[in-house]
Design an enzyme around this catalytic site. Structure first.
Site, PDB file in Angstrom:
ATOM      1  N   GLU A 158       0.828  -1.209   0.000  1.00 21.54           N
ATOM      2  CA  GLU A 158       0.000   0.000   0.000  1.00 21.54           C
ATOM      3  C   GLU A 158       0.868   1.266   0.000  1.00 21.54           C
ATOM      4  OE1 GLU A 158      -4.335  -1.153   1.693  1.00 21.54           O
ATOM      5  OE2 GLU A 158      -2.905  -0.523   3.209  1.00 21.54           O
ATOM      6  N   GLU A 235      -6.450  -7.778  -1.010  1.00 25.36           N
ATOM      7  CA  GLU A 235      -6.893  -7.685   0.386  1.00 25.36           C
ATOM      8  C   GLU A 235      -8.392  -7.431   0.365  1.00 25.36           C
ATOM      9  OE1 GLU A 235      -5.028  -5.177   3.249  1.00 25.36           O
ATOM     10  OE2 GLU A 235      -2.987  -5.721   2.628  1.00 25.36           O
TER      11      GLU A 235
END
Length: 587
Positions: A158, A235
């Site tokens: 991320e 995710e």
């Protein structure tokens, strides 16, 4: 050997489209004797892949170390995945977030004040390259093109939410390839245009997204930034984490199942975050700070399909039903949870930590009060002691408390200062006396700009504006604490509440090893060991009330329990209950 590549629209396994249906299972959050059980239950739900982060700070608590023993044996974990007939995805960071202490970055990195994390900075990159070389020595032989289970390796994590340094991402990619990783490389970012643009390398790293709802819209945004190749939610947030003082987070079974259905119907690959959350055993929980510091609880149950004790939940069965619409699933399902044994252990033999602070660690002398990060290794709990002689009573002030400081004066408790309340001052009753402060690191921030910040007392201590000097610092050797307890001369069983800091111990009997749930509802704040295994923190403020005790940590016959109570213990008994109590929810 098998071949796994990124095609124009799909992942291709030996030339045929392959939809990854994966679940996150962090080996470092599960007792190693239970890895095979959790992997098998993933297979029986219909998953074909297991994903895991690698926690740099767990493997390398100090420079030059890379521990792969016991619960850190990544090689064994990958072999068990292969033996189950499943594939694997490895995400080594170096930053992982994961609600894990410091986002997985070792604290020793920040001993160099010039080093800057998560960017193209030479000293940081040198440390990262050494770490990635260590990781990939383990992972490379397990790649699918060498007969192993590993399909994908992720670069960073991320990153678009943190920075946009393309040179940094390119360096990590180079280190990964140079270390022998030949499978496709991916990135993951939340599906916003800015994050997806900042966190990727066009044509080099395959972009994936992280989200927990609105699957169709999120995939559309991802496709704008990844115009070719397979779509993947790496995710899929099917639950959430908890922090002390809040509620236990849950998500709708029906809503999560519907969003999973939409993902699979669109032909996207998916990684459930989490399939099985596990536990932040020891002192490994992270924290968040978006204006208020919020440390995470010990449980990482995550409201996942497989709960903290490895038992199937309604979400497990709902997800299995969804997966069965698109792929064949095994015929059998795991059995439902059974009530756990409920022994009781009387706690006694109190050892008062203030009676002899030096018993619990090696004393150091410092003229000026150091932060925890200036000590080697950086402690999680420490006594700070000095003599006050200031002419008149005054107010003791600290620059900043990170994260909890209990203040004693001539042995009397004056109070506790909490970081989240922005406490930093307390009145001293006299002008002269012995000042002792017990400081606790409650978990390092794992997300955002505060990653890597120092712990302990920041900016020293003052009275009447004058700095206090001449400190004795005793870092508490937390892992060894049960072994540091004094010998029992005459067993003492307290008849009522206890005021900490105090260590007490007891024992209980089991007919056979079994998962247990320790009820801490009548205790204050502290740590628990079972047979020397550090379960983690408890705190009366909740929401978590029970600590999970994995079956391999106990034995048939006598079992030992040690509790370090830092606040007040209303009942000196260790009671076990049939089921977990993770706290109230919003509903």
């Amino acid at each position: 050997m098998p071949e796994f590549v990124i095609g124009d629209t799909d992942f291709l396994l030996d030339g045929k489209p392959f939809q990854i249906i994966s679940g996150a299972l962090h080996y470092f959050r599960v007792h190693p004797d239970l890895w095979a059980d959790r992997i098998d239950k993933a297979r029986r739900m219909g998953l074909n892949t297991i994903e895991t982060y690698v926690a740099w700070n767990a493997h390398s608590p100090e420079p030059g170390e890379f521990d792969v023993s016991g619960g850190l044996d990544l090689d064994r974990f990958l072999r068990l995945i292969a033996e189950a007939g499943m594939y694997a995805i490895v995400r080594p960071g170096p930053y992982i977030c994961a609600e894990w202490d410091n986002g997985g970055l070792p604290t020793w990195l920040l001993r160099d004040p010039e080093l800057r994390v998560r960017e193209f900075e030479p000293r940081y990159l040198a440390a990262v390259r050494g770490y990635l070389d260590d990781v990939y020595r383990v992972v490379a032989p397990h790649q699918i093109d060498r007969g192993g289970p590993v399909l994908l390796v992720q670069v960073e994590n991320e990153y678009g939410a943190f920075g946009s340094d393309k040179r940094y991402l390119a360096a990590l990619t180079h280190y990964t390839r140079a270390a022998g990783i030949t499978v496709p490389l991916t990135t993951v970012d939340q599906p916003t245009h800015e994050m997806l643009a900042n966190g990727g390398l066009d044509g080099v790293l395959h972009r994936t997204a992280s989200f927990g709802s609105q699957s169709t819209a999120r995939l559309k945004t991802l496709r704008e930034h990844q115009p070719t190749g397979p779509l993947m939610c790496s995710e899929f947030w099917n639950g959430w984490f908890d922090h002390w003082g809040a509620h236990h987070h849950t998500t709708s079974v029906e809503g999560s199942a519907a969003d999973l259905d939409a993902l699979l119907a669109a032909g996207a690959s998916v990684n459930l975050y989490m399939f099985h959350g596990g536990t932040n055993f020891g002192l490994t929980n992270g924290a968040n700070d978006k204006g208020v510091y919020q440390p995470l609880v010990t449980s990482y149950d995550y409201d996942a399909p497989l709960d903290e004790a490895g038992d199937p939940t309604p979400k497990y069965h709902a997800f299995r039903e969804v997966i069965a619409r698109y792929h064949k699933v095994p015929d059998s399902v795991p059995p439902e949870a059974r009530p756990a044994p409920t022994p009781v252990a009387v706690l006694g033999d109190p050892a008062w930590l203030l009676d002899s602070p030096r018993r619990w660690g090696t004393a150091q002398e410092h003229e000026n009060l150091p932060t925890f990060d200036e000590l080697t290794p950086a402690p999680r709990l420490a006594f700070l002691r000095t003599t006050v002689d200031v002419g008149a009573p005054g107010v003791l002030t600290f620059g900043e408390v990170r994260d909890r400081a209990t203040v004693f004066f001539d042995g009397d408790r004056l109070g506790t200062l909490l970081r989240e309340h922005r406490d930093r001052a307390i009145r001293l009753p006299r002008a002269r006396g012995e000042l002792l402060v017990l400081v606790e690191d409650l978990g390092r921030v794992n997300y955002g700009e505060r990653i890597g910040e120092a712990k302990g007392i920041i900016g020293g201590a003052r009275v009447h504006g004058e700095p206090l000097t001449g400190w004795e610092v005793v870092p508490v050797d937390v892992p060894a604490l049960p072994d540091l307890l004094p010998e029992v001369s005459a067993a003492e069983r307290p008849s009522g509440p206890l005021s900490g800091p105090v260590a007490v111990r007891g024992g209980f009997d089991l007919d056979e090893p079994a998962d247990l749930f320790l009820d801490t509802g009548h205790w204050g704040k502290g740590l628990v060991w079972i047979n020397g295994f550090l379960l983690g923190r408890y705190w009366r403020r909740g929401p978590q009330r029970t600590l999970y005790v994995p079956r391999p940590a106990v034995r048939a016959g006598r079992n030992d329990v040690v509790v370090l109570e830092l606040d007040t213990m209303l009942e000196p008994e260790a009671r076990f209950v049939p089921r977990p109590l993770l706290g109230h929810t919003e509903a």
